[in-house]
Design a protein around this motif. Structure first.
Motif, PDB file in Angstrom:
ATOM      1  N   GLN A 182       0.818  -1.210   0.000  1.00 15.12           N
ATOM      2  CA  GLN A 182       0.000   0.000   0.000  1.00 15.12           C
ATOM      3  C   GLN A 182       0.852   1.259   0.000  1.00 15.12           C
ATOM      4  O   GLN A 182       0.510   2.265  -0.622  1.00 15.12           O
ATOM      5  CB  GLN A 182      -0.920  -0.009   1.228  1.00 15.12           C
ATOM      6  N   LYS A 183       1.995   1.201   0.700  1.00 10.71           N
ATOM      7  CA  LYS A 183       2.885   2.366   0.758  1.00 10.71           C
ATOM      8  C   LYS A 183       3.382   2.731  -0.637  1.00 10.71           C
ATOM      9  O   LYS A 183       3.398   3.911  -1.019  1.00 10.71           O
ATOM     10  CB  LYS A 183       4.081   2.057   1.666  1.00 10.71           C
ATOM     11  N   TRP A 184       3.782   1.718  -1.414  1.00 12.94           N
ATOM     12  CA  TRP A 184       4.250   1.976  -2.775  1.00 12.94           C
ATOM     13  C   TRP A 184       3.094   2.408  -3.673  1.00 12.94           C
ATOM     14  O   TRP A 184       3.272   3.241  -4.575  1.00 12.94           O
ATOM     15  CB  TRP A 184       4.922   0.733  -3.355  1.00 12.94           C
ATOM     16  N   GLU A 185       1.917   1.863  -3.435  1.00  8.37           N
ATOM     17  CA  GLU A 185       0.728   2.246  -4.211  1.00  8.37           C
ATOM     18  C   GLU A 185       0.452   3.738  -4.058  1.00  8.37           C
ATOM     19  O   GLU A 185       0.174   4.441  -5.044  1.00  8.37           O
ATOM     20  CB  GLU A 185      -0.467   1.431  -3.718  1.00  8.37           C
ATOM     21  N   GLU A 186       0.565   4.231  -2.834  1.00 10.51           N
ATOM     22  CA  GLU A 186       0.320   5.652  -2.573  1.00 10.51           C
ATOM     23  C   GLU A 186       1.400   6.529  -3.199  1.00 10.51           C
ATOM     24  O   GLU A 186       1.110   7.587  -3.761  1.00 10.51           O
ATOM     25  CB  GLU A 186       0.256   5.883  -1.058  1.00 10.51           C
ATOM     26  N   ALA A 187       2.661   6.072  -3.105  1.00 15.21           N
ATOM     27  CA  ALA A 187       3.770   6.831  -3.704  1.00 15.21           C
ATOM     28  C   ALA A 187       3.631   6.892  -5.221  1.00 15.21           C
ATOM     29  O   ALA A 187       3.914   7.919  -5.854  1.00 15.21           O
ATOM     30  CB  ALA A 187       5.105   6.201  -3.321  1.00 15.21           C
ATOM     31  N   PHE A 188       3.152   5.791  -5.819  1.00 14.89           N
ATOM     32  CA  PHE A 188       2.970   5.741  -7.272  1.00 14.89           C
ATOM     33  C   PHE A 188       1.873   6.719  -7.696  1.00 14.89           C
ATOM     34  O   PHE A 188       2.012   7.426  -8.707  1.00 14.89           O
ATOM     35  CB  PHE A 188       2.609   4.315  -7.700  1.00 14.89           C
ATOM     36  N   ALA A 189       0.796   6.775  -6.926  1.00 15.15           N
ATOM     37  CA  ALA A 189      -0.330   7.658  -7.260  1.00 15.15           C
ATOM     38  C   ALA A 189       0.109   9.126  -7.240  1.00 15.15           C
ATOM     39  O   ALA A 189      -0.388   9.941  -8.024  1.00 15.15           O
ATOM     40  CB  ALA A 189      -1.472   7.430  -6.278  1.00 15.15           C
ATOM     41  N   GLU A 190       1.059   9.462  -6.361  1.00 20.70           N
ATOM     42  CA  GLU A 190       1.522  10.840  -6.249  1.00 20.70           C
ATOM     43  C   GLU A 190       2.303  11.301  -7.485  1.00 20.70           C
ATOM     44  O   GLU A 190       2.434  12.505  -7.723  1.00 20.70           O
ATOM     45  CB  GLU A 190       2.393  10.994  -4.999  1.00 20.70           C
ATOM     46  N   LEU A 191       2.812  10.371  -8.284  1.00 20.72           N
ATOM     47  CA  LEU A 191       3.523  10.747  -9.509  1.00 20.72           C
ATOM     48  C   LEU A 191       2.570  11.324 -10.560  1.00 20.72           C
ATOM     49  O   LEU A 191       2.988  12.096 -11.418  1.00 20.72           O
ATOM     50  CB  LEU A 191       4.260   9.534 -10.094  1.00 20.72           C
TER      51      LEU A 191
END
Length: 373
Positions: A21-30
């Motif tokens: 989930q942490k990486w999912e959120e970071a990806f969405a911020e791009l």
């Protein structure tokens, strides 16, 4: 042998590679429309092998991203999560348009007169520092690896490999523990299946583990041993000095049957430290720092000052003189490296400023000529 060998596409889901989930959120911020997440599993210079939900493919950086990144150390490394757009709906290859922020970075100073950072691996949870129990065993070198490890943001674990080659591996474990306070030290032997249970306890699903150490330390042998198959080619060492020859030629990630992913890296003849941004120097020498806190003077250099607790520890046998010498040596090296890097950055800013000035004058001249016409 690639990452998909003996595994189905279903087995190689993004979760197996550590996606959460942490990486999912970071990806969405791009906010990169049409991009899909992937992880760098091998670095071949200007091309990368990337694992996505479609499987294993090749990718290159977009021209725009190369320009934005600028410095080579900012380019993707094995372990990085990236945002990729595929060439078509059916292809696995594509172009990298973004890199997710790293939570750990293992790096060293690259060879050469100009100080540059070389990224060894990114987003590593556990860094295994491998040292062979043969004639090449060196506590001072391990201290340097610990500085690098603590600066990386990963949790270090020391593996004393080839335990079958020495009569008393426990003595080496005790010596190593004396220079690595709080760091797990495990003696292992792939030949005799020694230390496997302790090592496998670190290989939990979702974790990324990396191997680093000198050439010939047995990193690829450990990978093959844990994987249960030959993932990496291995070769022997010179009997005269127990020095190894480079077998692994590039950094690469493999999925282990235990559930974790492991990054194998080429052996290092010499480890040149990059910086001390993470306070790794103090962390690697916590015992000396604790003695230093008891010195009479706050600016004590631990040489001939009156009331120096560090020198008293050396006299009493609580501190090895050679460890103190390496403490000073790495401190001088890191300060020198920091000075060189600061000078390079100042020069880069000056050069960039001159370019901007020239560009501004050029734009002004063109506007003047257009107005005159």
């Amino acid at each position: 042998m690639n990452l998909q060998s003996k595994r189905s596409n279903k087995d190689l889901s993004m979760a197996v590679l550590g996606w959460n989930q942490k990486w999912e959120e970071a990806f969405a911020e791009l906010k990169l429309e049409g991009a899909q997440p992937g992880r760098i599993i091998a670095d071949h210079g200007h091309k990368y092998r990337v694992m996505t939900e479609r499987g294993e493919g090749w990718a290159e950086l977009s021209g725009k991203l190369q320009h934005e990144l600028g410095d080579r150390s900012a380019y993707p490394a094995v372990g990085d999560w990236i945002a990729q757009r595929f060439f078509s709906e059916s292809e696995k290859d594509g172009i990298i348009h973004g890199i997710l922020p790293r939570f750990s970075t293992i790096s060293r100073r690259a060879a050469g007169s100009v100080p540059t950072e070389q990224i060894i691996a990114a987003n590593v949870d556990v860094l295994l520092l491998v040292a062979a129990l043969n004639l090449d065993f060196n506590l001072r070198r391990l201290e340097r690896y610990l500085v690098m490890a603590w600066n990386s943001g990963a949790n270090p674990v020391i593996l004393l490999s080839k335990a079958d080659l020495c009569e008393d591996p426990e003595q080496f474990v005790k010596e190593t523990e004396s220079i690595a306070p709080g760091v797990p030290v495990i003696a292992v032997s792939a030949m005799e299946d020694q230390g496997r249970d302790q090592l496998e306890a670190l290989l939990r699903p979702g974790l990324t583990v990396a191997l680093t150490g000198s050439s010939g330390a047995g990193k690829s042998t450990i990978l093959n041993w844990l994987a249960g198959e030959e993932k990496q080619f291995t070769q022997g060492i010179r009997e005269s000095d127990s020095r190894g020859r480079h077998t692994t030629t590039h950094r690469e990630m493999f999925v282990l049957p235990q559930g974790a992913v492991m990054i194998d890296t080429p052996g290092m003849r010499e480890l040149q430290l990059w910086d001390d941004a993470g306070g790794g120097w103090s962390e690697a020498f916590t015992d000396i720092e604790e003695f230093a806190a008891q010195c009479r003077f706050g600016d004590c250099r631990h040489e001939r000052e009156e009331g120096c607790a560090v020198q008293e520890a050396v006299r009493s046998g609580d501190l090895d003189q050679k460890r103190l010498e390496n403490y000073r040596k790495t401190q001088r090296e890191l300060k020198y490296q920091a000075t060189k890097e600061q000078a390079r950055q100042r020069n880069d800013r000056k050069t960039s400023g001159k370019k901007e000035t020239r560009r501004g004058k050029g734009e002004q001249r063109r506007r003047f000529e257009l107005e005159r016409d």
